[in-house]
Design a protein around this motif. Structure first.
Motif, PDB file in Angstrom:
ATOM      1  N   SER A  37      19.229   7.816  -7.085  1.00  6.99           N
ATOM      2  CA  SER A  37      18.861   6.492  -7.083  1.00  6.99           C
ATOM      3  C   SER A  37      19.958   6.038  -6.370  1.00  6.99           C
ATOM      4  O   SER A  37      20.295   5.930  -5.635  1.00  6.99           O
ATOM      5  N   SER A  38      19.615   8.908  -7.026  1.00  7.08           N
ATOM      6  CA  SER A  38      19.704   9.565  -6.982  1.00  7.08           C
ATOM      7  C   SER A  38      19.574   9.580  -5.650  1.00  7.08           C
ATOM      8  O   SER A  38      19.010   9.327  -5.082  1.00  7.08           O
ATOM      9  N   TYR A  39      20.288   8.444  -5.012  1.00  9.39           N
ATOM     10  CA  TYR A  39      19.539   9.146  -4.024  1.00  9.39           C
ATOM     11  C   TYR A  39      18.528   8.246  -3.364  1.00  9.39           C
ATOM     12  O   TYR A  39      17.956   8.631  -2.393  1.00  9.39           O
ATOM     13  N   ALA A  40      18.172   7.111  -3.948  1.00  7.30           N
ATOM     14  CA  ALA A  40      17.228   6.196  -3.322  1.00  7.30           C
ATOM     15  C   ALA A  40      18.030   5.089  -2.679  1.00  7.30           C
ATOM     16  O   ALA A  40      17.902   3.930  -3.011  1.00  7.30           O
ATOM     17  N   PRO A  78       3.094  -6.171  -7.137  1.00  7.99           N
ATOM     18  CA  PRO A  78       4.071  -5.593  -6.211  1.00  7.99           C
ATOM     19  C   PRO A  78       4.390  -6.599  -5.114  1.00  7.99           C
ATOM     20  O   PRO A  78       3.483  -7.194  -4.523  1.00  7.99           O
ATOM     21  N   SER A  79       5.662  -6.793  -4.848  1.00  3.25           N
ATOM     22  CA  SER A  79       6.063  -7.800  -3.870  1.00  3.25           C
ATOM     23  C   SER A  79       6.979  -7.238  -2.797  1.00  3.25           C
ATOM     24  O   SER A  79       6.807  -7.535  -1.618  1.00  3.25           O
ATOM     25  N   PHE A  80       7.976  -6.441  -3.190  1.00  2.00           N
ATOM     26  CA  PHE A  80       8.848  -5.808  -2.206  1.00  2.00           C
ATOM     27  C   PHE A  80       8.084  -4.704  -1.482  1.00  2.00           C
ATOM     28  O   PHE A  80       7.455  -3.854  -2.108  1.00  2.00           O
ATOM     29  N   LEU A  81       8.161  -4.716  -0.169  1.00  3.58           N
ATOM     30  CA  LEU A  81       7.528  -3.659   0.611  1.00  3.58           C
ATOM     31  C   LEU A  81       8.403  -2.414   0.568  1.00  3.58           C
ATOM     32  O   LEU A  81       9.615  -2.495   0.785  1.00  3.58           O
ATOM     33  N   PRO A  82       7.839  -1.242   0.286  1.00  2.37           N
ATOM     34  CA  PRO A  82       8.652  -0.015   0.280  1.00  2.37           C
ATOM     35  C   PRO A  82       9.213   0.245   1.666  1.00  2.37           C
ATOM     36  O   PRO A  82       8.559  -0.003   2.678  1.00  2.37           O
ATOM     37  N   ALA A  83      10.447   0.770   1.711  1.00  2.61           N
ATOM     38  CA  ALA A  83      11.132   0.820   3.004  1.00  2.61           C
ATOM     39  C   ALA A  83      12.057   2.027   3.140  1.00  2.61           C
ATOM     40  O   ALA A  83      13.160   1.914   3.672  1.00  2.61           O
ATOM     41  N   ILE A  84      11.628   3.183   2.678  1.00  2.00           N
ATOM     42  CA  ILE A  84      12.441   4.387   2.826  1.00  2.00           C
ATOM     43  C   ILE A  84      11.732   5.432   3.672  1.00  2.00           C
ATOM     44  O   ILE A  84      12.289   5.991   4.607  1.00  2.00           O
ATOM     45  N   PHE A 134       1.150  -1.640  11.467  1.00  2.00           N
ATOM     46  CA  PHE A 134       2.433  -1.116  11.914  1.00  2.00           C
ATOM     47  C   PHE A 134       2.679   0.308  11.412  1.00  2.00           C
ATOM     48  O   PHE A 134       3.707   0.901  11.732  1.00  2.00           O
ATOM     49  N   GLY A 135       1.760   0.830  10.610  1.00  2.00           N
ATOM     50  CA  GLY A 135       1.897   2.170  10.081  1.00  2.00           C
ATOM     51  C   GLY A 135       2.039   2.161   8.560  1.00  2.00           C
ATOM     52  O   GLY A 135       1.715   1.175   7.894  1.00  2.00           O
ATOM     53  N   ARG A 136       2.551   3.250   8.025  1.00  2.00           N
ATOM     54  CA  ARG A 136       2.693   3.423   6.580  1.00  2.00           C
ATOM     55  C   ARG A 136       4.162   3.377   6.186  1.00  2.00           C
ATOM     56  O   ARG A 136       5.039   3.846   6.908  1.00  2.00           O
ATOM     57  N   SER A 137       4.428   2.797   5.039  1.00  2.00           N
ATOM     58  CA  SER A 137       5.748   2.933   4.411  1.00  2.00           C
ATOM     59  C   SER A 137       5.527   3.220   2.935  1.00  2.00           C
ATOM     60  O   SER A 137       4.555   2.742   2.348  1.00  2.00           O
ATOM     61  N   SER A 138       6.438   3.996   2.356  1.00  2.00           N
ATOM     62  CA  SER A 138       6.215   4.463   0.982  1.00  2.00           C
ATOM     63  C   SER A 138       7.517   4.491   0.211  1.00  2.00           C
ATOM     64  O   SER A 138       8.595   4.689   0.767  1.00  2.00           O
ATOM     65  N   HIS A 139       7.383   4.314  -1.120  1.00  2.00           N
ATOM     66  CA  HIS A 139       8.462   4.694  -2.005  1.00  2.00           C
ATOM     67  C   HIS A 139       8.591   6.214  -1.987  1.00  2.00           C
ATOM     68  O   HIS A 139       7.615   6.931  -1.771  1.00  2.00           O
ATOM     69  N   ILE A 140       9.807   6.709  -2.239  1.00  2.00           N
ATOM     70  CA  ILE A 140       9.975   8.143  -2.431  1.00  2.00           C
ATOM     71  C   ILE A 140      10.137   8.425  -3.922  1.00  2.00           C
ATOM     72  O   ILE A 140      10.322   7.511  -4.726  1.00  2.00           O
ATOM     73  N   TRP A 141      10.093   9.685  -4.296  1.00  2.29           N
ATOM     74  CA  TRP A 141       9.907  10.076  -5.692  1.00  2.29           C
ATOM     75  C   TRP A 141      11.053   9.664  -6.604  1.00  2.29           C
ATOM     76  O   TRP A 141      10.889   9.608  -7.815  1.00  2.29           O
TER      77      TRP A 141
END
Length: 605
Positions: free
Chosen positions: A5-8, A183-189, A133-140
């Motif tokens: 966070s590990s890491y995030a 959900p409000s914040f767009l994932p950005a990693i 614009f494509g995909r963005s995702s949270h990571i694990w």
């Protein structure tokens, strides 16, 4: 597998610079008020200062929200059946008295609180977004932090009272999304570069932050206060009894950047040594906090020329130990279309040793074989050498595969068992995450480096722990969670099917002739759980009257996937192969998480 966070890590806005909303405040309060003031000077009772900031800001945020709602679609990231215990749970409204105990809590077990932190995402789970614009995702490793706590209180008649409680860490961004109820914040990693860059910009314009404060990795104590932490932000102080979030710990503004998930207490002084990594210069700063937790007594920029995603640091009696390995965060790479976080297989790896209050020029660097090591067992001085013991793998499971690769297949191959010494040099993805206890001996006089594996290839180990009374000095024993490589490969997520006790001063009496010629391994004992039972957040609890380093217990949250029941196990480390002395059945499911800690304090119950 490990918390980063590990890491995030997320790119942040420096807190010493005004955010865009703050600059709006200044513009409208100064410029517009000055312009309108003459119009009202002849009208008594009419205020001469018109503050339209809130109206403009609210309108701007609504327009930006409308754009996000129109252009971005939030999608739940599905979980396989084998991944079901990674799913979030709800908060319990109150503490729950636990009565289902198999075996007995030892009479000399300390009163206190066993806590474990871990990701527990809001609104059903981790999200991805799709847009033009494509995909963005949270990571694990992302997801808001949730603390799970088990309270041990011994009555005057010698009987134990045990309570369970869980609660989210209520960061500012947690409260914001909770209030919005969506959900409000767009994932950005992870994802397409244009989508990630736009997510950063839109998050910043709407909230003044590029990403969420997740606080989901670890829990630590300093000077009698307790903190939840993930290294993308500052620690949040926690009321240990209620689990309420009390606020951010920034040392009265003296530390204004991210804060490691693994600060270390310096032996002898009790000072807290920590670091902060960032995606913009200064990439790496190290700090020392006074033993009473009131002052930042040392802070220095280590003059890195890259942002290494360093998750742990070490201390000895005189030195700080810095791990600079080739898992990097690079905004320029993202702008050019590459990933924000990347493990550079051909990048350099080095370990630095610096005096406690040194600077960048005082660090002695040691080039080591390219690898990744997220977690350190311990560091100590042995005559002219600084010895570092850590969990080492060939490759990084953070952040995940390159865009376009099959994520499940990539993780599944990485978790495969390592079947021989020779396979350790295989350049394929197979068994890339197989982690072994490793030793570096760094000679401060000659600059020589000696490095070797300390254990064989029977099990992959991670999340190391020791008796914390021995941090920074030579220790004899260490403990880890043991990866079930088959279960992890089948599910594409790390699962820990047992525990290991390492005897650093004893040779392994039994290992294969094939390995005998290559390495001198240390003795390892294993404690295997029942079938389809896996743990997280294991911690060593020393016996208060114990005379030896390994006199105590391992305590850990476990979950049985066949029955869908969660427990806390207490295991006597002097009888490590034996059944747990106590199995405490919990009233609700506890998802797999990251780091745990036992706080030996009198309970209020």
């Amino acid at each position: 597998m490990m918390a980063m966070s590990s890491y995030a890590f997320q790119v942040r806005c420096s807190v010493h610079k005004p955010s865009i909303p703050q600059r709006f405040d200044h513009f409208f309060k100064v410029s517009l008020s000055s312009t309108l003031k003459p119009l009202f000077r002849d009208f008594p009772g009419v205020p001469t200062r018109i503050d339209v900031t809130e109206t403009i800001k609210n309108t701007s945020v609504r327009l930006l929200d409308g754009f996000v709602d129109l252009v971005f679609e939030f999608i739940d990231q599905p979980l396989l059946h084998s991944q079901s215990n990674f799913a979030p749970v709800e908060e319990r409204r109150s503490e729950i008295h636990v009565t289902g105990i198999e075996g007995m809590i030892p009479d000399d077990f300390p009163q206190g609180v066993y806590l474990r932190n871990g990701p527990n995402p809001l609104f059903g789970g981790l999200k991805s977004t799709m847009s033009m614009f494509g995909r963005s995702s949270h990571i694990w490793v992302e997801g808001e932090g949730m603390l799970h706590a088990l309270y041990f209180n011994k009555k005057s008649d010698g009987n134990w009272i045990v309570f369970y409680k869980n609660k989210h860490v209520e960061t500012e961004t947690f409260k914001l999304e909770k209030q919005r109820n969506k959900p409000s914040f767009l994932p950005a990693i992870e994802g397409n570069s244009p989508a990630i860059l736009l997510a950063y910009l839109l998050n910043l314009l709407r909230f003044g932050k590029v990403n969420k404060e997740i606080s989901n990795t670890n829990i630590f104590e300093h000077s009698g206060r307790f903190y939840s932490i993930a290294e993308n932000h500052l620690p949040h102080e926690i009321n240990i009894f209620t689990l309420e979030t009390l606020g951010i710990w920034d040392l009265n503004g003296a530390w204004n950047r991210p804060f490691t998930s693994h600060p270390k207490k310096a032996p002898g002084t009790g000072e807290l040594v920590m670091m902060g990594i960032d995606a913009t210069k200064p990439f790496f700063e190290i700090g020392v906090i006074s033993a009473d937790g009131k002052n930042l007594v040392h802070k220095v920029d280590l003059k890195f020329n890259r942002c290494s995603l360093c998750h742990d640091l070490g201390v000895t009696q005189r030195y700080n130990v810095i791990m600079d390995f080739p898992l990097t965060i690079d905004i320029r790479r993202l702008i050019k279309g590459g990933p924000l976080i990347k493990y550079e297989k051909k990048g350099y790896a080095r370990i630095g040793v610096m005096p406690r209050y040194g600077d960048a020029n005082s660090i002695k660097w040691f080039e080591v074989e390219q690898c990744i090591a997220f977690h350190i067992f311990n560091c100590f001085e042995d005559r002219d050498e600084v010895v570092v013991w850590a969990c080492r793998a060939r490759g990084s499971l953070i952040p995940g595969p390159d865009l376009g690769l099959d994520k499940f297949e990539w993780f599944s191959r990485g978790f495969k068992p390592l079947n021989s010494i020779e396979e350790n040099d295989d350049l394929s993805q197979d068994a890339m995450f197989f982690s072994r206890c490793y030793e570096w001996r760094l000679n401060m006089q000659t600059g020589e480096v000696k490095e070797k594996n300390l254990i064989g290839t029977q099990f992959s180990v991670e999340f190391p722990m020791i008796n914390e009374n021995f941090i920074g000095v030579k220790n004899k024993f260490g403990y880890t969670q043991v990866v079930d490589s088959i279960a992890s490969s089948n599910s594409g997520m790390a699962k820990y099917g047992g525990l290991a006790k390492l005897y650093f001063e004893e040779p392994e009496p039994e290992f294969s002739s094939r390995e005998r010629c290559c390495e001198d391994f240390i003795k390892v004992e294993y404690h295997k759980f029942e079938e389809n039972t896996f743990c997280s957040g294991a911690s060593f609890v020393p016996r208060q009257t114990g005379l030896e380093e390994d006199d105590g217990w391992i305590i850990t949250f476990v979950h049985n996937e066949d029955t869908n029941i969660s427990y806390v196990y207490v295991i006597d480390t002097k009888k490590f192969n034996s059944d747990p002395v106590a199995k405490i059945r919990l009233p609700s499911r506890v998802p797999y998480g990251f780091h745990g800690a036992f706080m030996p304090i009198p309970s209020q119950y």
